[in-house]
Design an enzyme around this catalytic site. Structure first.
Site, short mmCIF file in Angstrom:
data_model
loop_
_atom_site.label_atom_id
_atom_site.label_comp_id
_atom_site.label_asym_id
_atom_site.label_seq_id
_atom_site.Cartn_x
_atom_site.Cartn_y
_atom_site.Cartn_z
N HIS A 208 0.79 -1.24 0.00
CA HIS A 208 0.00 0.00 0.00
C HIS A 208 0.82 1.29 0.00
O HIS A 208 0.26 2.37 -0.02
CB HIS A 208 -0.98 0.02 1.18
C1 UD1 Z 1 -2.46 5.49 5.64
C2 UD1 Z 1 -1.18 6.08 6.24
C3 UD1 Z 1 -0.04 5.06 6.13
C4 UD1 Z 1 -0.44 3.73 6.71
C5 UD1 Z 1 -1.74 3.26 6.09
C6 UD1 Z 1 -2.19 1.99 6.79
C7 UD1 Z 1 -0.81 8.50 6.02
C8 UD1 Z 1 -0.09 9.55 5.27
N1 UD1 Z 1 -0.75 7.26 5.52
O1 UD1 Z 1 -2.21 5.30 4.25
O2 UD1 Z 1 1.09 5.55 6.83
O3 UD1 Z 1 0.59 2.80 6.46
O4 UD1 Z 1 -2.75 4.26 6.26
O5 UD1 Z 1 -3.12 1.27 6.10
O6 UD1 Z 1 -1.41 8.77 7.04
N2 UD1 Z 1 -9.60 4.61 1.56
C9 UD1 Z 1 -10.77 3.87 1.52
N3 UD1 Z 1 -11.35 3.56 2.72
C10 UD1 Z 1 -10.84 3.95 3.92
C11 UD1 Z 1 -9.66 4.71 3.92
C12 UD1 Z 1 -9.06 5.01 2.72
O7 UD1 Z 1 -11.27 3.48 0.47
O8 UD1 Z 1 -11.43 3.63 4.96
C13 UD1 Z 1 -8.95 4.92 0.26
C14 UD1 Z 1 -9.30 6.32 -0.25
O9 UD1 Z 1 -9.36 6.27 -1.64
C15 UD1 Z 1 -8.07 7.11 0.16
C16 UD1 Z 1 -6.96 6.09 0.06
O10 UD1 Z 1 -7.53 4.85 0.43
O11 UD1 Z 1 -7.85 8.24 -0.65
C17 UD1 Z 1 -5.76 6.39 0.94
O12 UD1 Z 1 -6.17 6.55 2.31
P1 UD1 Z 1 -5.27 7.43 3.33
O13 UD1 Z 1 -5.79 7.32 4.70
O14 UD1 Z 1 -5.06 8.81 2.79
O15 UD1 Z 1 -3.84 6.77 3.23
P2 UD1 Z 1 -3.42 5.25 3.25
O16 UD1 Z 1 -2.83 4.91 1.92
O17 UD1 Z 1 -4.54 4.41 3.76
N1 UDP Z 2 -3.38 -6.01 8.89
C1 UDP Z 2 -4.66 -6.57 8.99
N2 UDP Z 2 -5.31 -6.94 7.85
C2 UDP Z 2 -4.75 -6.78 6.62
C3 UDP Z 2 -3.45 -6.21 6.52
C4 UDP Z 2 -2.81 -5.82 7.68
O1 UDP Z 2 -5.16 -6.74 10.09
O2 UDP Z 2 -5.40 -7.13 5.62
C5 UDP Z 2 -2.70 -5.59 10.13
C6 UDP Z 2 -1.32 -6.17 10.37
O3 UDP Z 2 -1.40 -7.40 11.04
C7 UDP Z 2 -0.66 -5.10 11.21
C8 UDP Z 2 -1.26 -3.82 10.70
O4 UDP Z 2 -2.46 -4.20 10.02
O5 UDP Z 2 -1.04 -5.27 12.58
C9 UDP Z 2 -0.33 -3.09 9.77
O6 UDP Z 2 -1.01 -2.01 9.20
P1 UDP Z 2 -0.70 -1.46 7.75
O7 UDP Z 2 0.12 -2.41 6.98
O8 UDP Z 2 -2.00 -1.03 7.19
O9 UDP Z 2 0.09 -0.10 8.06
P2 UDP Z 2 1.62 0.23 8.36
O10 UDP Z 2 2.08 -0.64 9.49
O11 UDP Z 2 2.38 0.04 7.09
O12 UDP Z 2 1.59 1.67 8.73
#
Ligand code: UD1
Ligand code: UDP
Length: 367
Positions: A208
């Site tokens: 992601h």
């Molecule tokens: C965010 C965090 C990242 C973390 C990740 C965990 C920041 C800058 N990034 O990234 O550090 O590793 O979460 O998963 O804070 N969206 C949905 N449903 C949701 C949320 C998001 O569809 O509930 C989609 C939307 O299109 C959105 C995109 O995902 O624009 C990105 O979501 P966003 O929260 O901005 O960043 P992540 O890539 O999820």
């Molecule tokens: N995780 C989860 N379901 C998924 C993918 C990840 O429960 O489909 C959990 C994983 O076990 C870990 C956390 O989400 O505890 C990590 O989050 P993510 O990878 O979204 O964010 P990051 O750690 O990169 O910020």
């Protein structure tokens, strides 16, 4: 005097970090009032509510409902929402977690209102300012009064940045608290049966990071490599919405071979832990998953050039392969041929981090 504590969460990796601390603070209700605030950065059931349910965390006391947006939009919305909340119900201490936009936004607001700030998972650095998370980490640490550090590199980084030692506390990795607490329950998940997988005979992938998935060329290279590896071992890919959107937009959804390389919706915490714990290897660009695999002793192939969690490489089972096709194939081949990296668990990744943090807060309350 620290009595009213607001803990703020926003996105998936925050929930497993906050749950043990909320639980521990609630054991000391004579000393602390803990309030849980959710910014709503993640809002899909599968990225949010499901984790509250599985981690047995009560509904947030406050939900800001900010949703998605550009970095500036999202950060600004969180700042406006949390400022009203803090002005109306001023806490004595704000606790933030990790490195997401919610962490940054809340830190700036707390600091400007002169409310004490604690950062759980302080000091991590990738030294790569192209990662939005790196900027969030640096600013949050700069503004924090309590820096709770998860691994040795964090202590070194903060010392190098000249942070006053009295603010720094080596309390260990709180994600591992949740893992330790939930592993037995996770083992009961029937996710392997649902996917027709046998233990240790499949790989699991997550992806992601914007640097990997917002770039068509990069995403295509990764998918090509994973398709190739899936000729040798079945792979399941619980797909983050950012990645799913981009796969569609770039017209790459058909580049996933549905037989041995399965794409599924994001999984709940218990199913995902089970999948990780029983896999032969994990391929990821997640921060938290590098740590969980190190704890579990599962080989982790990280699709990044750097990591802010170097203990997972120096001590753990993690290897960094960058975004290079040949490196990815080679690393997976090594695991398949039994040459996987073994490792050990870093100091204080023992399930007791929340206890240590609360002990420190109790001491500070008396000072
Ligand atoms: C965010 C965090 C990242 C973390 C990740 C965990 C920041 C800058 N990034 O990234 O550090 O590793 O979460 O998963 O804070 N969206 C949905 N449903 C949701 C949320 C998001 O569809 O509930 C989609 C939307 O299109 C959105 C995109 O995902 O624009 C990105 O979501 P966003 O929260 O901005 O960043 P992540 O890539 O999820
Ligand atoms: N995780 C989860 N379901 C998924 C993918 C990840 O429960 O489909 C959990 C994983 O076990 C870990 C956390 O989400 O505890 C990590 O989050 P993510 O990878 O979204 O964010 P990051 O750690 O990169 O910020």
């Amino acid at each position: 005097m620290i009595k009213n504590i607001s803990l703020v969460v926003g996105a998936r990796p925050n929930f497993m970090k906050a749950a043990p601390l909320v639980e521990e603070l609630n054991k000391h209700q004579d000393k602390f009032n803990a309030k849980l605030i959710h910014t709503g950065q993640h809002y899909d059931h599968k990225l949010s509510q499901l984790f509250f349910d599985q981690l047995k965390m009560a509904k947030p006391d406050v939900y800001l409902g900010v949703g998605s947006g550009s970095h500036a939009e999202q950060t600004a919305k969180i700042m406006v929402g949390i400022e009203s909340e803090f002005i109306e119900n001023r806490p004595d201490l704000v606790i933030v977690f990790g490195d997401i936009n919610s962490t940054l936004a809340v830190s700036i607001v707390a600091a400007k209102l002169c409310i004490k700030l604690a950062h759980v998972e302080a000091g991590l650095r990738s030294f790569d300012n192209e990662m939005p998370e790196e900027i969030n980490r640096i600013v949050t640490d700069r503004l924090s009064n309590f820096l709770f550090v998860s691994e040795n590199s964090g202590l070194i980084n903060l010392e190098n940045e000249g942070v006053n030692k009295e603010k720094i506390f080596f309390t260990g990795n709180i994600m591992i608290d949740s893992l330790v607490k939930n592993l037995e329950e996770a083992k009961k998940s029937d996710i392997l049966g649902n996917l027709s997988f046998s233990p240790q005979q499949y790989a699991c992938m997550t992806l992601h990071r914007p640097s990997n998935v917002d770039n068509r060329e990069m995403l295509e290279i990764i998918l090509r490599a994973i398709n190739k590896i899936s000729n040798k071992i079945p792979i399941v890919f619980p797909c983050h919405p950012r990645t799913k959107n981009n796969l569609r937009e770039f017209g790459l959804d058909n580049n996933i071979d549905g037989n041995n390389f399965k794409i599924v919706e994001p999984l709940g915490y218990l199913d995902f832990l089970k999948l990780e714990a029983e896999s032969q290897m994990v391929i990821t660009d997640s921060g938290g998953i590098q740590e969980e695999t190190t704890y579990l002793g599962i080989p982790c192939i990280t699709l990044r050039e750097n990591t802010e969690r170097p203990s997972t490489v120096d001590q753990g089972t993690n290897i960094l392969v960058g975004m290079d096709y040949n490196n990815i194939i080679k690393a997976a081949g090594d695991v398949l041929e039994g040459r996987q990296k073994t490792g050990s668990v870093p100091d204080l990744w023992d399930g007791k981090t929340a206890e240590r943090i609360v002990e420190i807060l109790i001491k500070k309350q008396k000072e």
